[in-house]
Scaffold this motif. Structure first.
Motif, PDB file in Angstrom:
ATOM      1  N   THR A 164     -86.782  -9.867 -38.106  1.00  0.00           N
ATOM      2  CA  THR A 164     -86.767 -11.011 -38.860  1.00  0.00           C
ATOM      3  C   THR A 164     -87.367 -12.263 -38.152  1.00  0.00           C
ATOM      4  O   THR A 164     -87.853 -13.042 -39.053  1.00  0.00           O
ATOM      5  N   ALA A 165     -86.819 -12.576 -37.200  1.00  0.00           N
ATOM      6  CA  ALA A 165     -87.275 -13.931 -36.442  1.00  0.00           C
ATOM      7  C   ALA A 165     -88.870 -13.972 -36.370  1.00  0.00           C
ATOM      8  O   ALA A 165     -89.167 -15.208 -36.307  1.00  0.00           O
ATOM      9  N   ASP A 166     -89.531 -12.660 -36.353  1.00  0.00           N
ATOM     10  CA  ASP A 166     -91.072 -13.000 -36.416  1.00  0.00           C
ATOM     11  C   ASP A 166     -91.672 -13.389 -37.589  1.00  0.00           C
ATOM     12  O   ASP A 166     -92.466 -14.164 -37.910  1.00  0.00           O
ATOM     13  N   TRP A 167     -91.222 -12.606 -38.734  1.00  0.00           N
ATOM     14  CA  TRP A 167     -91.834 -13.267 -40.152  1.00  0.00           C
ATOM     15  C   TRP A 167     -91.016 -14.260 -40.864  1.00  0.00           C
ATOM     16  O   TRP A 167     -91.798 -14.745 -41.800  1.00  0.00           O
ATOM     17  N   LEU A 168     -89.942 -14.576 -40.700  1.00  0.00           N
ATOM     18  CA  LEU A 168     -89.112 -15.420 -41.407  1.00  0.00           C
ATOM     19  C   LEU A 168     -90.082 -17.028 -41.477  1.00  0.00           C
ATOM     20  O   LEU A 168     -90.043 -17.505 -42.624  1.00  0.00           O
ATOM     21  N   PRO A 169     -90.411 -17.439 -40.471  1.00  0.00           N
ATOM     22  CA  PRO A 169     -91.003 -18.716 -40.106  1.00  0.00           C
ATOM     23  C   PRO A 169     -92.261 -18.630 -41.498  1.00  0.00           C
ATOM     24  O   PRO A 169     -92.650 -19.690 -41.893  1.00  0.00           O
ATOM     25  N   GLY A 170     -92.838 -17.628 -41.444  1.00  0.00           N
ATOM     26  CA  GLY A 170     -94.192 -17.435 -42.324  1.00  0.00           C
ATOM     27  C   GLY A 170     -93.600 -17.272 -43.800  1.00  0.00           C
ATOM     28  O   GLY A 170     -94.301 -18.078 -44.726  1.00  0.00           O
ATOM     29  N   ALA A 171     -92.449 -16.729 -44.098  1.00  0.00           N
ATOM     30  CA  ALA A 171     -91.911 -16.595 -45.354  1.00  0.00           C
ATOM     31  C   ALA A 171     -91.409 -18.202 -45.788  1.00  0.00           C
ATOM     32  O   ALA A 171     -91.604 -18.523 -47.076  1.00  0.00           O
ATOM     33  N   VAL A 172     -90.935 -18.955 -44.895  1.00  0.00           N
ATOM     34  CA  VAL A 172     -90.461 -20.137 -45.346  1.00  0.00           C
ATOM     35  C   VAL A 172     -91.880 -21.238 -45.487  1.00  0.00           C
ATOM     36  O   VAL A 172     -91.886 -21.861 -46.395  1.00  0.00           O
ATOM     37  N   ALA A 173     -92.822 -21.025 -44.670  1.00  0.00           N
ATOM     38  CA  ALA A 173     -94.011 -21.522 -45.162  1.00  0.00           C
ATOM     39  C   ALA A 173     -94.553 -21.271 -46.379  1.00  0.00           C
ATOM     40  O   ALA A 173     -95.099 -22.108 -47.078  1.00  0.00           O
ATOM     41  N   GLU A 174     -94.700 -20.111 -46.924  1.00  0.00           N
ATOM     42  CA  GLU A 174     -95.007 -19.647 -48.156  1.00  0.00           C
ATOM     43  C   GLU A 174     -94.184 -20.291 -49.204  1.00  0.00           C
ATOM     44  O   GLU A 174     -94.600 -20.773 -50.418  1.00  0.00           O
ATOM     45  N   ALA A 175     -92.787 -20.236 -49.011  1.00  0.00           N
ATOM     46  CA  ALA A 175     -91.759 -20.886 -49.884  1.00  0.00           C
ATOM     47  C   ALA A 175     -92.180 -22.416 -49.928  1.00  0.00           C
ATOM     48  O   ALA A 175     -92.148 -22.974 -51.181  1.00  0.00           O
ATOM     49  N   LEU A 176     -92.714 -23.070 -48.869  1.00  0.00           N
ATOM     50  CA  LEU A 176     -92.715 -24.651 -48.949  1.00  0.00           C
ATOM     51  C   LEU A 176     -94.171 -24.821 -49.905  1.00  0.00           C
ATOM     52  O   LEU A 176     -94.315 -25.886 -50.631  1.00  0.00           O
ATOM     53  N   ALA A 177     -95.204 -23.856 -49.715  1.00  0.00           N
ATOM     54  CA  ALA A 177     -96.296 -24.178 -50.541  1.00  0.00           C
ATOM     55  C   ALA A 177     -96.419 -23.651 -51.767  1.00  0.00           C
ATOM     56  O   ALA A 177     -97.418 -23.995 -52.514  1.00  0.00           O
TER      57      ALA A 177
END
Length: 310
Positions: A293-306
């Motif tokens: 989870t720690a590897d993909w969660l930052p990308g998921a957050v970036a998608e949510a921000l965009a």
């Protein structure tokens, strides 16, 4: 090439599953009510799964190697599917949920505090079924979501006449605007705008899975393995609500603000007052490799921000 039927499959990880099945060279048939057509090259049958006559007519003489049921929520729906697909498929995979382990919705075996829940905690083979309850009434179904899933698993385990597997998914994240639950967006919006996030006095951790990984688990469960029974699907690593907030804070440049829920006040999603983690050991033994989870969660957050909604 296998013949795969997907019930639902018109949004989020279900839509991605259909695309990946097709890309892998399988013949894919999607059954839904027609609200959205499937991707090119996918057969589309329009039928209401709750209408057994219409579903049986739409299936006609078709047979399948496997069925993936994305939208089975009640024992009544499960019984309709069991009858409609008996003799039509050798394998049936139901998408289920971590919510079947929610101790506030059923009397479950007690485990030592902090123990990741194994599949045998909820055994569909012996779970009681109450098909006489008002499952067609949304006012009943919504607060009984977890019990509806448990009973649906039980019906398909006992009545299908096919090899049955149920994939119990962790909390699904990723995909930006595709993530229709809005739970990650809730946190991104509150932290970005400096709004307090309502949490339990001592929030405890849970498990998550990226929507692409869940699509991969379902594809693997339908086409590459013959396991039966329940299977927990979650990425490696525990996260609590403050861990999630820290990942968001690192991208928005603002520290999260938390407020403890007042007595009787609901906390934000993913804030739990109990350790709410599943064990994915069985899936690993069967050959599936999970991400962290720690590897993909930052990308998921970036998608949510965009995402446009923000």
């Amino acid at each position: 090439m296998q013949r795969i039927c997907v019930i639902g499959g018109n949004r989020y990880f279900g839509e991605l599953l259909v695309r990946r099945l097709r890309a892998a060279g399988h013949h894919v048939t999607v059954v839904n009510r027609g609200s959205q057509p499937p991707p090119p090259g996918v057969e589309h049958l329009v039928a209401d799964r709750d209408d057994e006559t219409a579903l049986t007519a739409a299936l006609a003489s078709r047979t399948f190697d496997a069925v993936v049921d994305q939208v089975c929520y009640t024992p009544v729906q499960a019984a309709v599917a069991a009858r409609a697909f008996e003799g039509r498929t050798r394998r049936y995979v139901m998408t289920s949920t971590i919510e079947v382990y929610d101790p506030s919705t059923a009397t479950l075996p007690l485990l030592p505090p902090g123990t990741p829940v194994p599949e045998e905690t909820v055994d569909p083979a012996v779970w009681p079924v109450r098909a006489d309850l008002p499952w067609h009434d949304p006012a009943h179904l919504e607060p009984h979501y977890a019990e509806g899933k448990r009973q649906a698993e039980a019906v398909l385990t006992r009545q299908g006449g096919f090899a049955f597997a149920t994939v119990r998914s962790a909390h699904v994240l990723g995909g930006g605007a595709r993530e229709f639950t809005g739970r990650l967006a809730h946190y991104v919006e509150h932290i970005s705008r400096g709004r307090p996030v309502v949490v339990h006095p001592e929030p405890l951790p849970s498990v998550f899975i990226h929507y692409e990984e869940l699509a991969d688990v379902l594809l693997w469960s339908a086409t590459a393995t013959d396991f039966t029974g329940a299977l927990n699907a979650c990425s490696d690593g525990l996260f609590d609500v403050r861990d999630l907030g820290a990942v968001i804070a690192a991208q928005v440049g603002r520290e999260p603000s938390y407020r403890t829920a007042a007595p009787g006040e609901p906390a934000s999603p993913f804030s739990f007052d109990r350790h709410y983690a599943m064990s994915n050991a069985r899936a690993k033994r069967l050959g599936f490799t999970f991400s962290r989870t720690a590897d993909w969660l930052p990308g998921a957050v970036a998608e949510a921000l965009a995402a446009p909604a923000l």
